[in-house]
Design a protein around this motif. Sequence first.
Motif, PDB file in Angstrom:
ATOM      1  N   LEU A 133      31.147  58.836  43.485  1.00 54.29           N
ATOM      2  CA  LEU A 133      31.247  57.589  42.809  1.00 54.29           C
ATOM      3  C   LEU A 133      31.587  57.976  41.538  1.00 54.29           C
ATOM      4  CD1 LEU A 133      29.358  55.192  42.627  1.00 54.29           C
ATOM      5  CD2 LEU A 133      27.140  56.361  42.216  1.00 54.29           C
ATOM      6  N   GLY A 134      31.444  58.950  40.837  1.00 52.47           N
ATOM      7  CA  GLY A 134      31.426  58.736  39.709  1.00 52.47           C
ATOM      8  C   GLY A 134      32.962  58.867  39.514  1.00 52.47           C
ATOM      9  N   HIS A 135      33.914  59.034  40.304  1.00 51.57           N
ATOM     10  CA  HIS A 135      35.074  59.043  40.139  1.00 51.57           C
ATOM     11  C   HIS A 135      35.696  57.413  40.738  1.00 51.57           C
ATOM     12  CE1 HIS A 135      39.597  60.255  40.511  1.00 51.57           C
ATOM     13  NE2 HIS A 135      39.583  59.715  41.357  1.00 51.57           N
ATOM     14  N   LEU A 136      34.831  56.380  41.361  1.00 47.52           N
ATOM     15  CA  LEU A 136      35.047  55.709  41.408  1.00 47.52           C
ATOM     16  C   LEU A 136      34.742  54.391  40.130  1.00 47.52           C
ATOM     17  CD1 LEU A 136      33.352  54.059  44.662  1.00 47.52           C
ATOM     18  CD2 LEU A 136      36.074  54.865  44.490  1.00 47.52           C
ATOM     19  N   LEU A 137      34.069  55.292  39.622  1.00 48.69           N
ATOM     20  CA  LEU A 137      33.373  54.440  38.120  1.00 48.69           C
ATOM     21  C   LEU A 137      34.131  54.352  37.268  1.00 48.69           C
ATOM     22  CD1 LEU A 137      29.034  54.851  37.975  1.00 48.69           C
ATOM     23  CD2 LEU A 137      30.347  53.271  39.045  1.00 48.69           C
ATOM     24  N   GLU A 201      30.150  55.655  54.400  1.00 43.40           N
ATOM     25  CA  GLU A 201      30.204  54.207  54.660  1.00 43.40           C
ATOM     26  C   GLU A 201      29.973  53.211  53.634  1.00 43.40           C
ATOM     27  OE1 GLU A 201      27.613  54.234  57.890  1.00 43.40           O
ATOM     28  OE2 GLU A 201      29.152  54.932  59.948  1.00 43.40           O
ATOM     29  N   VAL A 202      27.946  54.576  52.720  1.00 45.71           N
ATOM     30  CA  VAL A 202      27.888  53.655  51.383  1.00 45.71           C
ATOM     31  C   VAL A 202      29.047  53.483  50.688  1.00 45.71           C
ATOM     32  CG1 VAL A 202      26.689  54.319  49.333  1.00 45.71           C
ATOM     33  CG2 VAL A 202      25.736  54.892  52.037  1.00 45.71           C
ATOM     34  N   LEU A 203      29.336  54.791  50.437  1.00 39.79           N
ATOM     35  CA  LEU A 203      31.093  54.157  49.005  1.00 39.79           C
ATOM     36  C   LEU A 203      31.452  53.570  49.345  1.00 39.79           C
ATOM     37  CD1 LEU A 203      31.139  58.160  48.178  1.00 39.79           C
ATOM     38  CD2 LEU A 203      30.430  56.158  46.194  1.00 39.79           C
ATOM     39  N   THR A 204      32.295  53.596  50.408  1.00 38.12           N
ATOM     40  CA  THR A 204      33.128  51.824  50.610  1.00 38.12           C
ATOM     41  C   THR A 204      33.086  50.943  51.332  1.00 38.12           C
ATOM     42  OG1 THR A 204      33.571  52.614  53.025  1.00 38.12           O
ATOM     43  CG2 THR A 204      34.594  53.962  51.536  1.00 38.12           C
ATOM     44  N   ARG A 205      31.585  51.387  50.669  1.00 35.27           N
ATOM     45  CA  ARG A 205      31.413  49.520  50.596  1.00 35.27           C
ATOM     46  C   ARG A 205      30.250  48.788  49.404  1.00 35.27           C
ATOM     47  NH1 ARG A 205      27.894  49.337  56.711  1.00 35.27           N
ATOM     48  NH2 ARG A 205      29.594  49.839  57.859  1.00 35.27           N
ATOM     49  N   THR A 206      30.916  49.712  48.372  1.00 40.54           N
ATOM     50  CA  THR A 206      30.327  49.053  46.954  1.00 40.54           C
ATOM     51  C   THR A 206      30.993  48.734  46.281  1.00 40.54           C
ATOM     52  OG1 THR A 206      31.347  50.920  46.211  1.00 40.54           O
ATOM     53  CG2 THR A 206      29.131  51.627  46.733  1.00 40.54           C
ATOM     54  N   ARG A 207      30.673  47.919  45.300  1.00 37.38           N
ATOM     55  CA  ARG A 207      31.350  46.847  44.383  1.00 37.38           C
ATOM     56  C   ARG A 207      32.499  47.427  43.894  1.00 37.38           C
ATOM     57  NH1 ARG A 207      26.432  44.271  42.906  1.00 37.38           N
ATOM     58  NH2 ARG A 207      25.656  42.326  43.324  1.00 37.38           N
ATOM     59  N   VAL A 208      32.366  48.747  43.452  1.00 37.08           N
ATOM     60  CA  VAL A 208      32.834  50.068  42.472  1.00 37.08           C
ATOM     61  C   VAL A 208      34.113  50.535  43.717  1.00 37.08           C
ATOM     62  CG1 VAL A 208      32.103  49.922  41.141  1.00 37.08           C
ATOM     63  CG2 VAL A 208      31.718  51.683  42.610  1.00 37.08           C
ATOM     64  N   PHE A 209      34.312  50.355  44.549  1.00 37.36           N
ATOM     65  CA  PHE A 209      35.475  50.614  45.668  1.00 37.36           C
ATOM     66  C   PHE A 209      36.819  49.903  45.016  1.00 37.36           C
ATOM     67  CE2 PHE A 209      37.422  51.616  49.518  1.00 37.36           C
ATOM     68  CZ  PHE A 209      38.201  52.805  49.235  1.00 37.36           C
ATOM     69  N   PHE A 210      37.608  50.888  45.662  1.00 36.61           N
ATOM     70  CA  PHE A 210      39.282  50.285  45.134  1.00 36.61           C
ATOM     71  C   PHE A 210      39.706  51.990  45.711  1.00 36.61           C
ATOM     72  CE2 PHE A 210      37.321  47.938  41.820  1.00 36.61           C
ATOM     73  CZ  PHE A 210      37.614  46.245  42.483  1.00 36.61           C
ATOM     74  N   LEU A 211      40.362  51.434  46.954  1.00 38.66           N
ATOM     75  CA  LEU A 211      40.896  52.943  48.203  1.00 38.66           C
ATOM     76  C   LEU A 211      41.970  53.425  46.911  1.00 38.66           C
ATOM     77  CD1 LEU A 211      41.364  54.055  50.617  1.00 38.66           C
ATOM     78  CD2 LEU A 211      43.219  52.314  51.144  1.00 38.66           C
ATOM     79  N   THR A 212      42.825  52.754  46.265  1.00 39.37           N
ATOM     80  CA  THR A 212      43.098  53.685  44.998  1.00 39.37           C
ATOM     81  C   THR A 212      43.042  54.428  43.998  1.00 39.37           C
ATOM     82  OG1 THR A 212      43.604  51.808  43.415  1.00 39.37           O
ATOM     83  CG2 THR A 212      45.315  51.861  44.806  1.00 39.37           C
ATOM     84  N   ASP A 255      32.043  37.214  45.299  1.00 32.68           N
ATOM     85  CA  ASP A 255      30.731  38.355  44.673  1.00 32.68           C
ATOM     86  C   ASP A 255      31.892  38.648  43.431  1.00 32.68           C
ATOM     87  OD1 ASP A 255      28.255  40.537  45.219  1.00 32.68           O
ATOM     88  OD2 ASP A 255      30.164  41.221  43.022  1.00 32.68           O
ATOM     89  N   GLU A 256      30.683  37.790  42.699  1.00 33.00           N
ATOM     90  CA  GLU A 256      30.938  37.845  40.793  1.00 33.00           C
ATOM     91  C   GLU A 256      31.260  39.039  40.781  1.00 33.00           C
ATOM     92  OE1 GLU A 256      29.179  36.884  36.673  1.00 33.00           O
ATOM     93  OE2 GLU A 256      27.781  35.413  38.792  1.00 33.00           O
ATOM     94  N   VAL A 257      30.796  39.857  40.092  1.00 31.74           N
ATOM     95  CA  VAL A 257      30.600  41.289  40.029  1.00 31.74           C
ATOM     96  C   VAL A 257      31.481  42.091  40.149  1.00 31.74           C
ATOM     97  CG1 VAL A 257      29.461  43.370  39.274  1.00 31.74           C
ATOM     98  CG2 VAL A 257      28.587  41.535  38.768  1.00 31.74           C
ATOM     99  N   GLU A 258      32.048  42.077  41.377  1.00 29.02           N
ATOM    100  CA  GLU A 258      33.775  42.919  42.213  1.00 29.02           C
ATOM    101  C   GLU A 258      34.591  42.049  41.779  1.00 29.02           C
ATOM    102  OE1 GLU A 258      36.762  43.685  44.621  1.00 29.02           O
ATOM    103  OE2 GLU A 258      35.436  41.336  44.557  1.00 29.02           O
ATOM    104  N   MET A 259      34.405  40.736  41.722  1.00 28.26           N
ATOM    105  CA  MET A 259      35.649  40.254  40.834  1.00 28.26           C
ATOM    106  C   MET A 259      35.971  40.492  39.453  1.00 28.26           C
ATOM    107  SD  MET A 259      37.743  38.360  41.587  1.00 28.26           S
ATOM    108  CE  MET A 259      37.361  37.868  43.534  1.00 28.26           C
ATOM    109  N   LEU A 260      34.709  40.257  38.664  1.00 28.16           N
ATOM    110  CA  LEU A 260      34.630  41.068  37.408  1.00 28.16           C
ATOM    111  C   LEU A 260      35.813  42.616  37.718  1.00 28.16           C
ATOM    112  CD1 LEU A 260      34.324  40.699  34.899  1.00 28.16           C
ATOM    113  CD2 LEU A 260      32.265  42.102  34.879  1.00 28.16           C
ATOM    114  N   PHE A 261      35.357  43.144  38.340  1.00 31.01           N
ATOM    115  CA  PHE A 261      35.978  44.571  38.129  1.00 31.01           C
ATOM    116  C   PHE A 261      37.343  44.251  38.915  1.00 31.01           C
ATOM    117  CE2 PHE A 261      31.889  46.131  39.580  1.00 31.01           C
ATOM    118  CZ  PHE A 261      31.258  46.657  38.054  1.00 31.01           C
ATOM    119  N   ARG A 262      37.800  44.117  39.777  1.00 36.71           N
ATOM    120  CA  ARG A 262      38.849  43.363  40.556  1.00 36.71           C
ATOM    121  C   ARG A 262      40.076  42.991  39.297  1.00 36.71           C
ATOM    122  NH1 ARG A 262      41.182  43.831  45.549  1.00 36.71           N
ATOM    123  NH2 ARG A 262      38.877  43.765  46.515  1.00 36.71           N
TER     124      ARG A 262
END
Length: 369
Positions: A133-137, A201-212, A255-262
């Motif tokens: 999780l920390g790596h995604l953040l 499944e939990v990590l890949t469905r979070t707002r902060v998951f980006f495959l790269t 999703d507003e927060v996911e879009m902010l991250f993106r």
Amino acid sequence: MGGDAFQSTERLSEEDYVRKCEEIKLLLGTAGVNFGFPAEVSDKQAICKERGKDKPYGDVDVIIAVEDHRRRTEIVKLLKTSVGLEGGDVLRNDTTYSFLSKERFQIDLQFCKQENLAFILAYQSNNDFGALLGHLLTPLRLKWSKLGLALKLKIPNVSGVGTCKAELVLTKDLSVVCSFLALPGHSLDGKTRMSTTEIFEVLTRTRVFFLTDYDVKYKIRERRKRRPVSDCFFNLLESNQNDLEEQKRNLLKNDEVEMLFRNFRNKMIQYEEYISLISEHFNKKDEVLERLASLKECANSKHAPNPKFNFQILCSWCPDMEQNIVGRILAKIKSKHSGIGKDAFEEWINVTEIEDIKSEVDIIKCIFQ
């Protein structure tokens, strides 16, 4: 933590681990303290066995809510006397005390404040979940640590200073963390044992998951060589990566927060606007902006040349020398008096008489003449 505090230890089977936890639980029950064991991945025994490890546990971790040093010492003595190896050492690393059991199993007792017990249990549960999780953040300028969910502040590329950094804890309320990151509550309740598939499944469905973010260049992939949970995660990632981004987008559409991250990742929003918007979700906008302003002020004060001795003053002392040579003289003096710590040179200037600084310059000048 990790079972490597001592040179010669024995790993624990599932049965060993459960038995040892029960022994410790009974003893701590008599001591009248609050404590817990971080939840382990539910299929840890199976995934370790697949990789040739019949004994999946390297140690027993216990989190104990005791702040008083004398009381901590009493509890360590109680457990060491009852289950510890006779004559064995107790090693201390900050608030963690480690010793070997009679079977040479490593026991780690980590002490904390009562108000931090639930958070630390959640933070350390399910093995590599927190690290993944920390790596995604990280690319989102967020940090997951024992202090909570933090925002990383920085003033980059200050000439002569580098990047000025700070961290500001946004929250350690686990329900707020789960809501903000789109994590299910059970993933951070400190009790639920998730399987490796559930972690994936939990990590890949979070707002902060980006495959790269899990690209091969990142060090976290190195964990899979020695960490079965991480290895399982990456195996699942590699076999499902074609569908993951699309699934996440469908799940978090508009999703507003996911879009902010993106938008931040795609450089469609500037850093200061981004951290301002993030901080609003935690009612910490004013605090973040004040801290950022303080960083800027600190950077500017460090950037300002010392009025007593600086490059321009040195140039005036060496009128017949080219500026690049003057720069090398300054570098030599700075190297000689850097000492320990980034402010050592400034301190040397401040405490040294100007005539002594000039004498130092004259000595160094001889090298370049």
